[in-house]
Write an enzyme that holds these catalytic residues in place. Structure first.
Site, PDB file in Angstrom:
ATOM      1  N   ASP A 107       3.452   9.475  -0.666  1.00  0.00           N
ATOM      2  CA  ASP A 107       2.255   8.755  -0.217  1.00  0.00           C
ATOM      3  C   ASP A 107       1.994   7.633  -1.204  1.00  0.00           C
ATOM      4  O   ASP A 107       2.109   7.842  -2.420  1.00  0.00           O
ATOM      5  CB  ASP A 107       1.060   9.723  -0.193  1.00  0.00           C
ATOM      6  CG  ASP A 107       0.092   9.423   0.938  1.00  0.00           C
ATOM      7  OD1 ASP A 107       0.016   8.246   1.353  1.00  0.00           O
ATOM      8  OD2 ASP A 107      -0.590  10.357   1.400  1.00  0.00           O
ATOM      9  N   HIS A 116       0.815  -1.228   0.000  1.00  0.00           N
ATOM     10  CA  HIS A 116       0.000   0.000   0.000  1.00  0.00           C
ATOM     11  C   HIS A 116       0.842   1.269   0.000  1.00  0.00           C
ATOM     12  O   HIS A 116       0.334   2.346  -0.310  1.00  0.00           O
ATOM     13  CB  HIS A 116      -0.931   0.001   1.210  1.00  0.00           C
ATOM     14  CG  HIS A 116      -2.026  -1.009   1.093  1.00  0.00           C
ATOM     15  ND1 HIS A 116      -3.298  -0.684   0.706  1.00  0.00           N
ATOM     16  CD2 HIS A 116      -2.027  -2.355   1.264  1.00  0.00           C
ATOM     17  CE1 HIS A 116      -4.043  -1.774   0.654  1.00  0.00           C
ATOM     18  NE2 HIS A 116      -3.291  -2.809   0.998  1.00  0.00           N
TER      19      HIS A 116
END
Ligand code: ADQ
Length: 447
Positions: A352, A158
């Site tokens: 991110d 992720h």
């Protein structure tokens, strides 16, 4: 069809299971719907006693079996706090200088991955398909193979994956990656992550390949929630408290990857360089404390407290507070209304994996009068969201200029930017992400 077995470090607790959830849970909820499935991971609880193999506790909610184990305090510290959050997290977010390596933590990390595998293996059936999630569990697939598991196993990362020249700072980096040969499919968020991971594989003669699967949200549900939420008393109170000022909104976990000090510096530069907007805007930053037991997070929190105090001290007037900063969590059903009422979302992570807040902000908007998204180039969402105002988060002046531009955009310009952004958020849902990954995993030719 066999069952879907999901493995992640944390498993939603019974109380949270009925709540609207983040991308991982939403995506998997779609995937597990109508399919017998099992979700396995750490319970969130620690035992004070020995490190004996625990028996999983199981609980069935809406057709999904949740199986969890506790960890000892020693395991939690070495595996979760130190190796996962104190080392892999900064390293994968390109912050090599912040990583803390201790060989004993690496050993505990491997030990807990093996423990997870032993706890899961007796629950497996031959036709189950297994999907392992995130950086806590890089070696889990190999740990399962070591116990003789021959099922299809997929892995999804992720968070970002850095170039090999950075990743190799981890002692034993090649060993960690070699364990990934155990997976039949490896998914990451972006093309950049694919390049970096595949480069690491090929430079180390590792027989594995990564593919990109960008995670999304459930935009239809989130939009409906935002519309409902905007009418609640809490959200109306927020709107009234603005007295007609433009609302700039930031929503993040309090984490150094999210670029909060840089964002606040950008806002301060905006107030200094564009004095005409003083008193015209309110910046609300919601940043609930996370990982408060890791030193770097405590340092960050102190830094932000000081920055907010300084900016408000310099710029506030007796009837205007430039920044409202909260470290307590806001429930998602209220947050959705905040997104809808916000005129500008300021989302400027230094790195991110994806950043679902950017997608939620878009989903929450009124298409006839949408807000403006200011987004960091370094969010995994940026390549899909090129119609946002993209900024380099390290440059406060660039953030300031983007805020000024956002203040000046006409409704027509906002609608023109919003259209393609909304189309992309609507297309690449969490459900599509999970389905595409699982279809690719099922299609894998595994001897
Ligand atoms: P996170 O680092 O947690 O996730 P993000 O994707 O932005 O980052 O947020 C996840 C969820 O948490 C969102 O649904 C958001 O609404 C919620 N959230 C964030 N801040 C909140 C707040 N202040 N109050 C309430 N809810 C809040 C990791 C990776 C990301 C990746 C996701 C999914 O770091 O890059 O996008 O996993 O793969």
């Amino acid at each position: 069809m066999g069952r879907l077995i999901i493995v992640s470090n944390r498993v939603p607790s019974p109380r949270e299971r009925s709540q609207p959830a983040g991308g991982l849970t939403v995506g998997l909820r779609d995937a597990v719907r109508g399919n017998e499935s099992l979700w396995f991971g750490w319970s969130g609880a620690t035992t004070t006693d020995s490190d004996n193999d625990p028996t999983p506790a199981t609980d069935v909610v809406e057709g999904v079996t949740y199986a969890t184990i506790d960890l000892s305090a020693r395991q939690l510290e070495g595996f979760y706090q130190n190796f996962s959050n104190g080392l892999l997290w900064p390293l994968c977010h390109y912050r090599v200088g912040m990583m803390n390596y201790r060989r004993s933590d690496w050993e505990t990390y491997l030990e807990v991955n093996a423990l997870f595998a032993r706890a899961l293996v007796d629950m497996l059936r031959p036709d189950d398909i297994i999907w392992v999630h995130d950086y806590h569990l890089f070696p889990m697939g190999q740990a399962l193979r070591d116990l003789g598991v021959t099922n299809r196993i997929g892995f999804f990362l992720h968070i970002p994956f850095p170039p090999w020249s950075l990743f190799r700072s981890l002692p034993g980096a090649d060993l960690l990656l070699r364990d990934m040969e155990a997976y039949d499919l490896i998914g990451v968020q972006t093309a950049e992550d694919v390049d970096n991971l595949n480069q690491s594989f090929s430079l180390n003669d590792i027989n594995a390949r990564a593919q990109a699967f960008a995670i999304g949200i459930d935009p239809v549900e989130f939009h409906a929630q935002a519309v409902r939420s905007a009418e609640t008393a809490d959200v109306r109170r927020l709107v009234e408290s603005l007295h007609g000022r433009t609302l700039i909104l930031g929503v993040d976990r309090l984490d150094y990857s999210k670029g909060l000090p840089e964002r606040f510096a950008g806002y301060a530069a905006f107030l200094s360089r564009y004095p005409q907007y003083r008193g015209q805007v309110t910046f609300l930053q919601v940043a609930p404390v996370s990982r408060g037991d890791v030193e770097e997070y405590r340092v960050l929190r102190r830094q932000l407290d000081e920055q907010v105090g300084r900016i408000n001290g310099v710029h506030a007037t007796f009837d205007w507070t430039p920044i409202r900063y909260m470290t307590s969590p806001v429930p998602r059903d209220i947050l959705a209304g905040f997104y809808r009422e916000a005129d500008i979302a300021l989302i400027t992570p230094l790195r991110d994996g994806m950043n679902l807040v950017a997608k939620e902000f878009i989903a929450a908007q009124d298409a006839a009068d949408p807000g403006v998204l200011i987004l960091s180039h370094f969010a995994g969402a940026a390549p899909e969201m090129m119609d946002a105002l993209l900024v380099n988060p390290y440059d406060p002046d660039e953030i300031a200029d983007a805020l000024a531009l956002a203040m000046e955009t006409t409704t027509e310009q906002r609608i023109a930017r919003f259209g393609p952004l909304n189309a992309e958020v609507t297309r690449g849902t969490a459900g599509v992400w999970a389905r595409e990954f699982l279809d690719a995993l099922r299609a894998r030719d595994v001897g």
